[in-house]
Design an enzyme around this catalytic site. Structure first.
Site, PDB file in Angstrom:
ATOM      1  N   SER A  71       7.872  -1.437   0.806  1.00  8.35           N
ATOM      2  CA  SER A  71       9.233  -1.911   1.060  1.00  8.35           C
ATOM      3  C   SER A  71       9.778  -2.867  -0.009  1.00  8.35           C
ATOM      4  O   SER A  71      10.484  -3.822   0.311  1.00  8.35           O
ATOM      5  CB  SER A  71       9.335  -2.539   2.457  1.00  8.35           C
ATOM      6  OG  SER A  71       9.018  -1.568   3.447  1.00  8.35           O
TER       7      SER A  71
ATOM      8  N   LYS B 218       7.620  10.511  -3.943  1.00 10.45           N
ATOM      9  CA  LYS B 218       7.000  11.244  -2.829  1.00 10.45           C
ATOM     10  C   LYS B 218       7.540  12.681  -2.785  1.00 10.45           C
ATOM     11  O   LYS B 218       7.787  13.271  -3.825  1.00 10.45           O
ATOM     12  CB  LYS B 218       7.210  10.488  -1.518  1.00 10.45           C
ATOM     13  CG  LYS B 218       6.758   9.032  -1.655  1.00 10.45           C
ATOM     14  CD  LYS B 218       6.685   8.287  -0.368  1.00 10.45           C
ATOM     15  CE  LYS B 218       6.207   6.864  -0.647  1.00 10.45           C
ATOM     16  NZ  LYS B 218       6.002   6.078   0.554  1.00 10.45           N
TER      17      LYS B 218
ATOM     18  N   GLY C 154       7.220   1.956   3.736  1.00 14.97           N
ATOM     19  CA  GLY C 154       8.290   2.705   4.401  1.00 14.97           C
ATOM     20  C   GLY C 154       8.749   2.097   5.717  1.00 14.97           C
ATOM     21  O   GLY C 154       9.439   2.744   6.508  1.00 14.97           O
TER      22      GLY C 154
ATOM     23  N   GLU D  46      -0.774   7.452   2.096  1.00 12.74           N
ATOM     24  CA  GLU D  46      -0.386   8.710   2.763  1.00 12.74           C
ATOM     25  C   GLU D  46      -1.430   9.796   2.518  1.00 12.74           C
ATOM     26  O   GLU D  46      -1.687  10.629   3.379  1.00 12.74           O
ATOM     27  CB  GLU D  46       1.010   9.140   2.278  1.00 12.74           C
ATOM     28  CG  GLU D  46       2.095   8.277   2.923  1.00 12.74           C
ATOM     29  CD  GLU D  46       3.330   8.053   2.065  1.00 12.74           C
ATOM     30  OE1 GLU D  46       3.567   8.821   1.114  1.00 12.74           O
ATOM     31  OE2 GLU D  46       4.058   7.073   2.348  1.00 12.74           O
TER      32      GLU D  46
ATOM     33  N   HIS E  12      -3.200   7.097  -2.615  1.00 12.20           N
ATOM     34  CA  HIS E  12      -2.076   6.518  -1.868  1.00 12.20           C
ATOM     35  C   HIS E  12      -2.396   6.568  -0.375  1.00 12.20           C
ATOM     36  O   HIS E  12      -3.059   7.503   0.077  1.00 12.20           O
ATOM     37  CB  HIS E  12      -0.806   7.315  -2.178  1.00 12.20           C
ATOM     38  CG  HIS E  12       0.421   6.676  -1.597  1.00 12.20           C
ATOM     39  ND1 HIS E  12       0.768   6.840  -0.284  1.00 12.20           N
ATOM     40  CD2 HIS E  12       1.341   5.845  -2.146  1.00 12.20           C
ATOM     41  CE1 HIS E  12       1.880   6.130  -0.052  1.00 12.20           C
ATOM     42  NE2 HIS E  12       2.242   5.532  -1.164  1.00 12.20           N
TER      43      HIS E  12
ATOM     44  N   ASN F 195       7.819   5.944  -7.067  1.00 13.54           N
ATOM     45  CA  ASN F 195       7.079   7.002  -6.376  1.00 13.54           C
ATOM     46  C   ASN F 195       8.066   7.770  -5.500  1.00 13.54           C
ATOM     47  O   ASN F 195       8.454   7.308  -4.432  1.00 13.54           O
ATOM     48  CB  ASN F 195       5.971   6.354  -5.525  1.00 13.54           C
ATOM     49  CG  ASN F 195       5.226   7.373  -4.671  1.00 13.54           C
ATOM     50  OD1 ASN F 195       5.378   8.584  -4.857  1.00 13.54           O
ATOM     51  ND2 ASN F 195       4.435   6.891  -3.732  1.00 13.54           N
TER      52      ASN F 195
ATOM     53  N   GLU G 262      -1.048  -1.960  -1.603  1.00 10.40           N
ATOM     54  CA  GLU G 262       0.018  -1.526  -0.700  1.00 10.40           C
ATOM     55  C   GLU G 262      -0.450  -1.681   0.742  1.00 10.40           C
ATOM     56  O   GLU G 262      -1.151  -0.799   1.267  1.00 10.40           O
ATOM     57  CB  GLU G 262       0.367  -0.058  -0.954  1.00 10.40           C
ATOM     58  CG  GLU G 262       0.873   0.211  -2.346  1.00 10.40           C
ATOM     59  CD  GLU G 262       1.740   1.458  -2.387  1.00 10.40           C
ATOM     60  OE1 GLU G 262       2.902   1.333  -2.770  1.00 10.40           O
ATOM     61  OE2 GLU G 262       1.272   2.541  -2.012  1.00 10.40           O
TER      62      GLU G 262
HETATM   63  P1  PGA Z   1       8.125   2.161   0.162  1.00 11.40           P
HETATM   64  O1  PGA Z   1       6.864   3.000  -0.369  1.00 11.40           O
HETATM   65  O2  PGA Z   1       8.661   1.400  -1.024  1.00 11.40           O
HETATM   66  O3  PGA Z   1       9.085   3.197   0.672  1.00 11.40           O
HETATM   67  O4  PGA Z   1       7.627   1.249   1.219  1.00 11.40           O
HETATM   68  C1  PGA Z   1       5.951   2.462  -1.280  1.00 11.40           C
HETATM   69  C2  PGA Z   1       4.872   3.468  -1.587  1.00 11.40           C
HETATM   70  O5  PGA Z   1       4.472   4.209  -0.670  1.00 11.40           O
HETATM   71  O6  PGA Z   1       4.385   3.564  -2.725  1.00 11.40           O
END
Ligand code: PGA
Length: 255
Positions: A215, A11, A175, A99, A97, A9, A169
């Site tokens: 992460s 983003k 993140g 976000e 997601h 992903n 998640e």
């Molecule tokens: P990350 O993001 O691996 O940077 O924690 C995962 C995601 O948001 O799908």
């Protein structure tokens, strides 16, 4: 036997040139030859066509989108439909997601509309769910996961459910560099699978692939993905580097 699925992903990152370079580097790392793990690249809309072009005939790497709107077409400035994604040879679409849920106000009901429309258009949704730290601290993990799962995937036939990928998640792990322990993640995944069995039937529960996200890095990927109910990873930060992403894909093959 569920085939593992590892998705990148990206983003809001990666220009077209960066996306082509990434795919070329990834293919050089032999990921294009791997057939026992499904790999999905999820670029921003603007780099989708470039990724498809750079992939050429690498059969086992698919392309995904990060979002879509549920209407078929019309006056929805700034939105992208399922048909427009299909036009770009997109196979998967990430929906709900965290976000999008926190920054853009997406609710389970919105996610559900999108998930249903994706299936109608023969796009496979990667539906994301996960609790916040506060919800975990209050002991509400199962309550939240059941609510998000039942809400986001309401009204699907067993067949559509089986073709849906669920991404667990935990919001506190996205993140932040703070990963769920393999035990915490396995516990949540087993609960998600049990809920899917209740929502449909045992066969469906056994079929659905559940990715872990938050992460994921080359250092923790193998242990996470060797848990019995963890069927792959949705990778954000570590997916921007072809070397780390290739290592994570390869970690999915090890038991
Ligand atoms: P990350 O993001 O691996 O940077 O924690 C995962 C995601 O948001 O799908």
């Amino acid at each position: 036997m569920r085939k593992k699925i590892v998705a990148a992903n990206w983003k809001m990152n990666m220009t077209q040139a960066e996306a082509s370079r990434f795919v070329e580097a990834l293919l050089l790392r032999d990921v294009g030859e791997i057939t026992d793990v499904e790999v999905v690249i999820v670029p921003p809309f603007t780099a989708i066509a470039k990724v498809t072009e750079a992939l050429g005939n690498a059969q086992n790497i698919k392309v995904g989108a990060q979002n879509m709107y549920w209407e078929k077409n019309g006056p929805f400035t700034g939105e992208i439909s399922a048909a427009l994604l299909r036009d770009l040879f997109v196979h998967y679409v990430v929906l709900g997601h965290s976000e999008r849920r926190t920054l853009f106000g997406e609710t389970d009901e919105i996610v559900n509309r999108k998930v249903r429309v994706a299936h109608e258009a023969k796009l496979r949704p990667i539906a994301c769910i996960g609790e916040t730290l506060e919800q975990r601290d209050r002991g509400n993990v199962e309550k939240i996961l059941a609510m998000q799962l039942r809400g986001s995937l309401a009204g699907l036939t067993p067949k559509d459910l089986q073709e849906t990928v669920v991404a667990y998640e935990p919001v506190w792990a996205i993140g932040t560099g703070r990963t769920a322990t393999p035990e915490q993640a396995q516990e949540a995944h087993a609960f998600i699978r049990k809920t899917l069995r209740e929502m449909a039937d045992d066969t469906t529960g056994e079929h659905v692939r559940i990715q872990y996200g938050g992460s994921v890095k080359p250092e923790n990927a193998r242990e996470l993905m060797s848990q019995p109910d963890i069927d792959g990873a949705l990778v954000g930060g570590a997916s921007l580097d072809p070397r780390s992403f290739a290592q994570i894909v390869k970690a999915a093959r090890e038991r």
